[in-house]
Design a protein around this motif. Structure first.
Motif, PDB file in Angstrom:
ATOM      1  N   VAL A 295       0.892  -1.226  -0.012  1.00 22.37           N
ATOM      2  CA  VAL A 295       0.085   0.059  -0.176  1.00 22.37           C
ATOM      3  C   VAL A 295       0.912   1.182   0.155  1.00 22.37           C
ATOM      4  CG1 VAL A 295      -1.696   1.224   1.369  1.00 22.37           C
ATOM      5  CG2 VAL A 295      -2.005  -1.062   1.042  1.00 22.37           C
ATOM      6  N   ARG A 296       1.857   1.290   0.905  1.00 19.20           N
ATOM      7  CA  ARG A 296       2.862   2.401   0.882  1.00 19.20           C
ATOM      8  C   ARG A 296       3.517   2.579  -0.594  1.00 19.20           C
ATOM      9  NH1 ARG A 296       4.156   0.389   6.164  1.00 19.20           N
ATOM     10  NH2 ARG A 296       6.074  -0.670   5.483  1.00 19.20           N
ATOM     11  N   LEU A 298       2.485   1.578  -3.395  1.00 17.34           N
ATOM     12  CA  LEU A 298       1.376   2.328  -4.404  1.00 17.34           C
ATOM     13  C   LEU A 298       1.286   3.630  -4.270  1.00 17.34           C
ATOM     14  CD1 LEU A 298      -0.810  -0.948  -4.586  1.00 17.34           C
ATOM     15  CD2 LEU A 298       0.463   0.019  -6.461  1.00 17.34           C
ATOM     16  N   ALA A 299       1.215   4.029  -2.912  1.00 23.89           N
ATOM     17  CA  ALA A 299       0.727   5.266  -2.620  1.00 23.89           C
ATOM     18  C   ALA A 299       2.097   6.412  -3.002  1.00 23.89           C
ATOM     19  CB  ALA A 299       0.527   5.869  -1.130  1.00 23.89           C
ATOM     20  N   ARG A 300       3.269   6.058  -2.859  1.00 26.35           N
ATOM     21  CA  ARG A 300       4.117   6.863  -3.180  1.00 26.35           C
ATOM     22  C   ARG A 300       4.428   6.865  -4.797  1.00 26.35           C
ATOM     23  NH1 ARG A 300       7.184   3.528   0.758  1.00 26.35           N
ATOM     24  NH2 ARG A 300       7.416   4.560   2.689  1.00 26.35           N
ATOM     25  N   SER A 301       4.022   5.803  -5.433  1.00 21.57           N
ATOM     26  CA  SER A 301       3.920   5.994  -6.949  1.00 21.57           C
ATOM     27  C   SER A 301       2.555   6.530  -7.691  1.00 21.57           C
ATOM     28  CB  SER A 301       4.407   4.693  -7.622  1.00 21.57           C
ATOM     29  OG  SER A 301       3.283   3.691  -7.148  1.00 21.57           O
ATOM     30  N   ASP A 302       1.884   6.842  -6.674  1.00 18.22           N
ATOM     31  CA  ASP A 302       0.353   7.443  -7.324  1.00 18.22           C
ATOM     32  C   ASP A 302      -0.362   6.477  -8.104  1.00 18.22           C
ATOM     33  OD1 ASP A 302       0.755   9.948  -6.133  1.00 18.22           O
ATOM     34  OD2 ASP A 302       1.725  10.554  -8.158  1.00 18.22           O
ATOM     35  N   GLY A 303      -0.312   5.002  -7.604  1.00 20.58           N
ATOM     36  CA  GLY A 303      -0.821   4.225  -8.029  1.00 20.58           C
ATOM     37  C   GLY A 303      -0.386   3.470  -9.314  1.00 20.58           C
ATOM     38  N   ALA A 308       5.940   1.043  -8.285  1.00 20.66           N
ATOM     39  CA  ALA A 308       5.793   0.617  -7.075  1.00 20.66           C
ATOM     40  C   ALA A 308       6.439  -0.747  -7.077  1.00 20.66           C
ATOM     41  CB  ALA A 308       4.289   0.198  -6.778  1.00 20.66           C
TER      42      ALA A 308
END
Length: 329
Positions: A295-296, A298-303, A308
């Motif tokens: 989840v972290r 994906l959040a850092r890579s804007d999905g 990710a």
């Protein structure tokens, strides 16, 4: 202040015999009054340490080389303490008080005192290098604070030695980064008009400063970790936890150790922060830890799954499989 001390001379000498008789009477008594904390300290002074309340010698001072050794051991601690000692002195110095910082043996390592009052406190033995342990000086603010590991106010006649009964001493213990007691913070006054009510006002500031020093020292010891401020039923306590990059708690202040049931002293065995803090949504198992990591990323890579995957060091297809297994499709 010198005039006040001189004015005390006659009354002090008249009261000296009465004080000695009072101390000896309490230490030899079995009454309820003689079972108080103060009486217990007087008894330790007389029975355990073999001190005589009428003795008139001054406090012992260690030599300069041993003083430097003690200061060097606590170099970081003293560095973070210094500005907070300055701040405390700015509040109490104008009222004729001195601020002292000791090590865990009761030896004074640092001091703040006005130039006008320096000779007075020097004559009382309230100076750098002086040993104010209870073993050496009997009941006194510094020594009794360290012995009983609690905040104390030793006001005038509460002292064991008759020669110290013109003083008021307000103290709080300071705990180190591993929960051990490392110092006492002291505000002392030899003013004739110092009242117990005024002592209580000073005591609140002494406790606040002691906790500020403890917190600053803990943060310095764990400067490369994330610091969590936890709740405590003691509003004046420093309740801090040090969490490393793996979300493991590797350090805790004395109060945090009490609150969370950890070993009260010594290095901590690293434990997951979620286990100690009781977060139900935290990574309490490998699968939840993996879920949180994905989840972290994906959040850092804007999905962006490809980005990710690179962050996690896996292939894009592998990450898709893990997302499906973790319910992150």
């Amino acid at each position: 202040m010198q005039k006040q001390i001189n004015a005390l001379g006659g009354d002090f000498m008249l009261g000296k015999v009465a004080h000695v008789e009072k101390v000896l009477g309490v230490t030899n008594s079995a009454s309820a009054a003689a079972r108080s904390r103060l009486a217990a300290s007087w008894r330790r002074s007389a029975d355990k340490h073999g001190l005589d309340p009428a003795e008139n010698r001054g406090p012992e001072r260690i030599d300069s080389s041993h003083l430097r050794e003690r200061q060097e051991v606590l170099e970081t601690f003293m560095t973070v303490s210094a500005p907070r000692l300055d701040s405390l002195f700015s509040l109490v110095g104008q009222s004729g008080c001195a601020v002292l910082l000791t090590d865990d043996d009761g030896v004074v390592l640092d001091q703040r005192v006005s130039e006008a009052d320096a000779s007075i406190f020097e004559s009382w033995g309230l100076c750098i290098g002086a040993d104010w342990s209870e073993e050496r000086e009997g009941t006194n603010g510094i020594g009794t604070c360290l012995t009983e590991q609690r905040r104390v106010i030793i006001h005038r006649g509460d002292h064991f030695y008759a020669r110290n009964t013109a003083m008021s001493c307000i103290d709080a213990p300071i705990y180190g980064a591993e929960g051990q007691i490392v110092a006492a913070l002291d505000v002392s006054s030899a003013r004739a008009d110092q009242t117990e009510a005024f002592n209580r006002l000073i005591a609140a500031q002494v406790c606040q400063t002691a906790r500020a020093i403890e917190e600053a020292n803990f943060r310095a010891a764990y400067e490369k970790t994330r610091i969590i401020v936890a709740e405590s039923d003691d509003a004046e306590a420093a309740t801090l936890l040090a969490v490393d990059a793996h979300d493991l708690i590797i350090g805790a202040t004395r109060e945090a150790r009490r609150v969370f049931g950890l070993d009260m002293t010594g290095a901590l065995t690293p434990r997951p922060a979620a286990d100690i803090l009781g977060r139900e949504d935290g990574p309490t198992g490998f699968e939840k830890a993996e879920h949180a990591a994905v989840v972290r990323a994906l959040a850092r890579s804007d999905g962006n799954v490809s980005q990710a995957a690179r962050q996690l060091g896996v292939g894009r297809a592998t990450l898709y499989r893990r997302m499906k297994r973790l319910g992150l499709e």
